[in-house]
Scaffold this active site. Structure first.
Site, PDB file in Angstrom:
ATOM      1  N   HIS A  95       0.786  -1.277  -0.133  1.00  0.00           N
ATOM      2  CA  HIS A  95      -0.007  -0.164   0.160  1.00  0.00           C
ATOM      3  C   HIS A  95       0.819   1.456   0.073  1.00  0.00           C
ATOM      4  O   HIS A  95       2.197   1.193   0.365  1.00  0.00           O
ATOM      5  CB  HIS A  95      -1.006   0.085   1.200  1.00  0.00           C
ATOM      6  CG  HIS A  95      -0.364   0.028   2.632  1.00  0.00           C
ATOM      7  ND1 HIS A  95      -0.203  -1.215   3.217  1.00  0.00           N
ATOM      8  CD2 HIS A  95      -0.093   1.012   3.480  1.00  0.00           C
ATOM      9  CE1 HIS A  95       0.226  -0.794   4.371  1.00  0.00           C
ATOM     10  NE2 HIS A  95       0.556   0.594   4.530  1.00  0.00           N
TER      11      HIS A  95
ATOM     12  N   HIS B  87       3.570   7.264   3.737  1.00  0.00           N
ATOM     13  CA  HIS B  87       4.759   5.984   3.773  1.00  0.00           C
ATOM     14  C   HIS B  87       4.366   5.106   2.561  1.00  0.00           C
ATOM     15  O   HIS B  87       3.153   5.048   2.102  1.00  0.00           O
ATOM     16  CB  HIS B  87       4.847   5.235   5.068  1.00  0.00           C
ATOM     17  CG  HIS B  87       3.728   4.426   5.521  1.00  0.00           C
ATOM     18  ND1 HIS B  87       2.753   5.014   6.369  1.00  0.00           N
ATOM     19  CD2 HIS B  87       3.034   3.293   5.320  1.00  0.00           C
ATOM     20  CE1 HIS B  87       1.570   4.314   6.482  1.00  0.00           C
ATOM     21  NE2 HIS B  87       1.861   3.176   5.913  1.00  0.00           N
TER      22      HIS B  87
ATOM     23  N   GLU C 279       7.350   1.104   5.302  1.00  0.00           N
ATOM     24  CA  GLU C 279       6.941   0.128   6.071  1.00  0.00           C
ATOM     25  C   GLU C 279       7.409  -1.203   5.206  1.00  0.00           C
ATOM     26  O   GLU C 279       7.255  -1.331   3.854  1.00  0.00           O
ATOM     27  CB  GLU C 279       5.336   0.338   6.241  1.00  0.00           C
ATOM     28  CG  GLU C 279       4.790  -0.511   7.030  1.00  0.00           C
ATOM     29  CD  GLU C 279       3.363  -0.514   7.114  1.00  0.00           C
ATOM     30  OE1 GLU C 279       2.732   0.457   6.626  1.00  0.00           O
ATOM     31  OE2 GLU C 279       2.572  -1.374   7.858  1.00  0.00           O
TER      32      GLU C 279
HETATM   33  C1  LIG Z   1      -2.222   0.722  10.227  1.00  0.00           C
HETATM   34  C2  LIG Z   1      -0.919   0.196  10.796  1.00  0.00           C
HETATM   35  C3  LIG Z   1       0.295   0.212   9.662  1.00  0.00           C
HETATM   36  C4  LIG Z   1      -0.093  -0.520   8.802  1.00  0.00           C
HETATM   37  O1  LIG Z   1      -0.402  -1.863   8.845  1.00  0.00           O
HETATM   38  O2  LIG Z   1      -0.191  -0.041   7.471  1.00  0.00           O
HETATM   39  C5  LIG Z   1       0.563   1.607   9.442  1.00  0.00           C
HETATM   40  O3  LIG Z   1       0.692   2.175   8.532  1.00  0.00           O
HETATM   41  S1  LIG Z   1       0.828   2.601  10.976  1.00  0.00           S
HETATM   42  C6  LIG Z   1       1.170   4.173  10.353  1.00  0.00           C
HETATM   43  C7  LIG Z   1       1.963   5.148  11.460  1.00  0.00           C
HETATM   44  N1  LIG Z   1       2.983   4.583  12.091  1.00  0.00           N
HETATM   45  C8  LIG Z   1       4.068   4.934  11.878  1.00  0.00           C
HETATM   46  O4  LIG Z   1       4.302   6.063  11.002  1.00  0.00           O
HETATM   47  C9  LIG Z   1       5.374   4.470  12.756  1.00  0.00           C
HETATM   48  C10 LIG Z   1       6.587   4.850  12.027  1.00  0.00           C
HETATM   49  N2  LIG Z   1       6.993   6.096  12.318  1.00  0.00           N
HETATM   50  C11 LIG Z   1       7.749   6.975  13.234  1.00  0.00           C
HETATM   51  O5  LIG Z   1       8.350   6.138  13.851  1.00  0.00           O
HETATM   52  C12 LIG Z   1       7.713   8.540  13.358  1.00  0.00           C
HETATM   53  O6  LIG Z   1       6.662   8.995  12.537  1.00  0.00           O
HETATM   54  C13 LIG Z   1       9.205   8.967  12.442  1.00  0.00           C
HETATM   55  C14 LIG Z   1       8.927   8.494  10.936  1.00  0.00           C
HETATM   56  C15 LIG Z   1      10.341   8.383  13.051  1.00  0.00           C
HETATM   57  C16 LIG Z   1       9.133  10.415  12.525  1.00  0.00           C
HETATM   58  O7  LIG Z   1       9.109  10.752  13.956  1.00  0.00           O
HETATM   59  P1  LIG Z   1       8.692  12.222  14.504  1.00  0.00           P
HETATM   60  O8  LIG Z   1       8.462  12.005  15.988  1.00  0.00           O
HETATM   61  O9  LIG Z   1       7.554  12.801  13.505  1.00  0.00           O
HETATM   62  O10 LIG Z   1      10.145  12.859  14.351  1.00  0.00           O
HETATM   63  P2  LIG Z   1      10.353  14.281  13.499  1.00  0.00           P
HETATM   64  O11 LIG Z   1       9.165  14.842  13.040  1.00  0.00           O
HETATM   65  O12 LIG Z   1      11.341  14.800  14.256  1.00  0.00           O
HETATM   66  O13 LIG Z   1      10.924  13.457  11.918  1.00  0.00           O
HETATM   67  C17 LIG Z   1      12.173  13.402  11.887  1.00  0.00           C
HETATM   68  C18 LIG Z   1      12.642  13.650  10.195  1.00  0.00           C
HETATM   69  O14 LIG Z   1      11.765  12.710   9.397  1.00  0.00           O
HETATM   70  C19 LIG Z   1      11.077  13.302   8.747  1.00  0.00           C
HETATM   71  N3  LIG Z   1       9.565  12.513   8.432  1.00  0.00           N
HETATM   72  C20 LIG Z   1       8.910  12.323   9.675  1.00  0.00           C
HETATM   73  N4  LIG Z   1       7.749  11.468   9.087  1.00  0.00           N
HETATM   74  C21 LIG Z   1       7.985  11.223   7.766  1.00  0.00           C
HETATM   75  C22 LIG Z   1       7.340  10.798   6.725  1.00  0.00           C
HETATM   76  N5  LIG Z   1       6.315   9.953   6.944  1.00  0.00           N
HETATM   77  N6  LIG Z   1       7.822  11.058   5.502  1.00  0.00           N
HETATM   78  C23 LIG Z   1       9.001  11.315   5.168  1.00  0.00           C
HETATM   79  N7  LIG Z   1       9.800  12.003   6.302  1.00  0.00           N
HETATM   80  C24 LIG Z   1       9.002  12.132   7.510  1.00  0.00           C
HETATM   81  C25 LIG Z   1      10.663  14.739   9.394  1.00  0.00           C
HETATM   82  O15 LIG Z   1      10.137  15.656   8.357  1.00  0.00           O
HETATM   83  C26 LIG Z   1      12.038  14.922  10.030  1.00  0.00           C
HETATM   84  O16 LIG Z   1      12.900  15.500   8.935  1.00  0.00           O
HETATM   85  P3  LIG Z   1      13.565  16.750   9.196  1.00  0.00           P
HETATM   86  O17 LIG Z   1      12.468  17.919   9.386  1.00  0.00           O
HETATM   87  O18 LIG Z   1      14.274  17.213   7.845  1.00  0.00           O
HETATM   88  O19 LIG Z   1      14.598  16.637  10.311  1.00  0.00           O
HETATM   89 CO   LIG Z   2       0.884   1.194   6.294  1.00  0.00          CO
END
Ligand SMILES: CC[C@@H](C(=O)O)C(=O)SCCNC(=O)CCNC(=O)[C@H](O)C(C)(C)COP(=O)(O)OP(=O)(O)OC[C@H]1O[C@@H](n2cnc3c(N)ncnc32)[C@H](O)[C@@H]1OP(=O)(O)O
Ligand SMILES: [Co+2]
Length: 134
Positions: A7, A79, A130
């Site tokens: 997905h 993602h 993912e």
């Molecule tokens: C339904 C269940 C399951 C499925 O079966 O399909 C799912 O899909 S659940 C979906 C939700 N769960 C998750 O997203 C879990 C994994 N995500 C994480 O652990 C965090 O979101 C993260 C990715 C580690 C980000 O953590 P966060 O606390 O938001 O930290 P920052 O905001 O400081 O982000 C760090 C850095 O990464 C960039 N970022 C954040 N999210 C994304 C993204 N989705 N895509 C791309 N980049 C992302 C963020 O912009 C920061 O970058 P800089 O600002 O340049 O430092």
């Molecule tokens: Co997902």
């Protein structure tokens, strides 16, 4: 390692409104909402001939989507989920290669009842990945 795209996920501020747009404007088949508190999200799946779109909304005040939506208030691509045959072998190979596996590194059960893991976006060109074992 990688199989099909399972997905592509789009984070949305209002999943009911997003589902209605996909059903009415895009004439798509959309599943009923599924709340997954352990992931901090509510999801619906848009069924496609060759994959799915996961519309995903924050659930609870610890949702990992809250910061994303604070940066992208109207929503955005969140993602991409690739299928793998053996998620632990994939995880071990990724860690050995220096990639960051998010959380405690142990797979969680995802929306399809299968083990999932997430890889840090900073290691993959700004894209949150993912992995789902099928
Ligand atoms: C339904 C269940 C399951 C499925 O079966 O399909 C799912 O899909 S659940 C979906 C939700 N769960 C998750 O997203 C879990 C994994 N995500 C994480 O652990 C965090 O979101 C993260 C990715 C580690 C980000 O953590 P966060 O606390 O938001 O930290 P920052 O905001 O400081 O982000 C760090 C850095 O990464 C960039 N970022 C954040 N999210 C994304 C993204 N989705 N895509 C791309 N980049 C992302 C963020 O912009 C920061 O970058 P800089 O600002 O340049 O430092
Ligand atoms: Co997902």
């Amino acid at each position: 390692m990688l199989g099909r795209i399972n997905h592509i996920a789009i984070a949305v501020p209002d999943i009911a409104a997003a589902a209605a747009i996909y059903r009415e404007t895009l004439d798509a088949k959309v599943s009923e909402p599924q709340s997954l508190p352990e992931h901090g999200v509510t999801v619906v799946f848009v069924e496609l001939p060759n994959s799915k779109v996961e519309l995903v909304e924050p659930l609870g005040d610890a949702s990992p989507l809250l910061k994303f939506l604070a940066k992208h208030p109207t929503g955005g691509m969140h993602h991409i989920c690739y299928e793998v045959e053996d998620i632990l072998a994939a995880r071990n190979r990724l860690i050995a290669g220096g990639a960051r596996v998010l959380g405690d590194g142990e797979p969680m059960i995802g929306a399809h009842g299968k083990p999932v893991l997430f890889l840090h976006p900073k290691d993959f060109f700004g894209t949150l990945i993912e992995l789902e074992q099928v």
